[in-house]
Design an enzyme around this catalytic site. Sequence first.
Site, PDB file in Angstrom:
ATOM      1  N   HIS A 103       0.759  -1.333   0.048  1.00 37.73           N
ATOM      2  CA  HIS A 103      -0.039   0.169   0.035  1.00 37.73           C
ATOM      3  C   HIS A 103       0.767   1.314  -0.027  1.00 37.73           C
ATOM      4  CE1 HIS A 103      -3.305   2.831   1.131  1.00 37.73           C
ATOM      5  NE2 HIS A 103      -2.703   3.286   1.971  1.00 37.73           N
ATOM      6  N   GLU A 104       1.910   1.144   0.689  1.00 37.34           N
ATOM      7  CA  GLU A 104       2.823   2.289   0.905  1.00 37.34           C
ATOM      8  C   GLU A 104       3.446   2.539  -0.466  1.00 37.34           C
ATOM      9  OE1 GLU A 104       2.429   4.764   3.140  1.00 37.34           O
ATOM     10  OE2 GLU A 104       0.935   3.294   4.152  1.00 37.34           O
TER      11      GLU A 104
ATOM     12  N   HIS B 117       1.546   4.425  -2.752  1.00 36.46           N
ATOM     13  CA  HIS B 117       1.286   5.849  -2.638  1.00 36.46           C
ATOM     14  C   HIS B 117       2.659   6.353  -3.482  1.00 36.46           C
ATOM     15  CE1 HIS B 117      -1.867   6.564  -0.136  1.00 36.46           C
ATOM     16  NE2 HIS B 117      -1.513   6.009   0.847  1.00 36.46           N
TER      17      HIS B 117
ATOM     18  N   GLU C 172      -6.311   7.035  -1.025  1.00 38.16           N
ATOM     19  CA  GLU C 172      -5.967   5.890  -0.354  1.00 38.16           C
ATOM     20  C   GLU C 172      -6.621   4.796  -1.178  1.00 38.16           C
ATOM     21  OE1 GLU C 172      -4.469   5.244   2.447  1.00 38.16           O
ATOM     22  OE2 GLU C 172      -3.924   7.294   2.499  1.00 38.16           O
TER      23      GLU C 172
END
Length: 368
Positions: A221-222, A225, A287
């Site tokens: 997930h990071e 980003h 997100e």
Amino acid sequence: MITSGFNTQLVPIPSINRASLTGFHPVSAVSLLGPARTRRFYHSLPNSQQTPHTLGRVARGVVTTVILGSCLCFYIFGGKIERVPYTNRLHYTLSDKLENKLNEYRWEWFDNRKRIFPKSDPDVIRAETIARRLLDAMNKGLMLQHQSSESSKLLIKHNAHVESKKLLSKPATKHLDGKVWQVCVTYSGDDCWLLDGKIVVPDTSCSNLKSDAELATVIAHEIGHHVARHFAEGSMKMFLSINLPLLIFLIGASSSSVLLLLFAIAVGGTSFLSVPVALRFFSRRREAEADYIGLMLMASAGYDPQVAPYVYEYLDRHRSSTSNWFDLNLKSYPGKKRGKLLKKPETMEQAKQIFEEVKAGKGVRSFV
């Protein structure tokens, strides 16, 4: 007595004036044109005698022009339009130089306030191993050439596969070239986050997420980003949200019209009050996009993507009671809703197909 025969009485001589010579008689302009048509003559004051009201209006106009020009220059030369990898969404972000400068300040702030586990710690080794698999899958999926250095630094060199990637028709991957990826495990915190290639994992995530697939969910997930350059995009949207109400107010203040000034105050005030709502909306969308990219990275790295929805639900239930601005922002996008979006058939089926292809030895699917 002798007389001359002339009458000596004086005869008055009529006076001669200009009217008798020219044949014209002066007539009042009021009698001809009437009071409403009387001509009036005006003159402007010299510059040295201008009123304070005029000088103030000129000063407001100059200030508005300078600020407006500065903002336009910033948005033209300080930002650019790119296409996000994996999702192919167009977005407007900061330039690479501005983003790198802001990331330096963020890392200095983090380095002075957080305690980091040593490289020899088992949690750090575990997180680095998972991150390496995810980054290798990203390199193959985006068709990037890379070269790795020692595992402690996770140095990954990215070179563009083709020059046409700079075009808007291709995903933007230039910011991944020469990126130094590093995994840091900290002693406190609830959520993973990313600082210019430095993946920050709290020790609570390492201890609570038992399987590698669960920990890979938050790390992917990071990475998502950073792949989508969400920090640069969010910074640009924040600048726009703050500057737009200010510009509207300045334009109204530089005008002499009271109605235009009141209109500018109303519109600018409404825009300013709606800034938190707009920022929260865009934050939730980023997100969701990071969740999707992370899901594709998980599947490409050989981790079961069906684990991801339950990880977000678990983290949302076990979030600590301490709250700050970031926690409140995340609570506006609960883990249950995030898991529901990832469970959509079109999303999960795509991830499962990628996962099965990797397990079957067919390699990583290309996303360019």
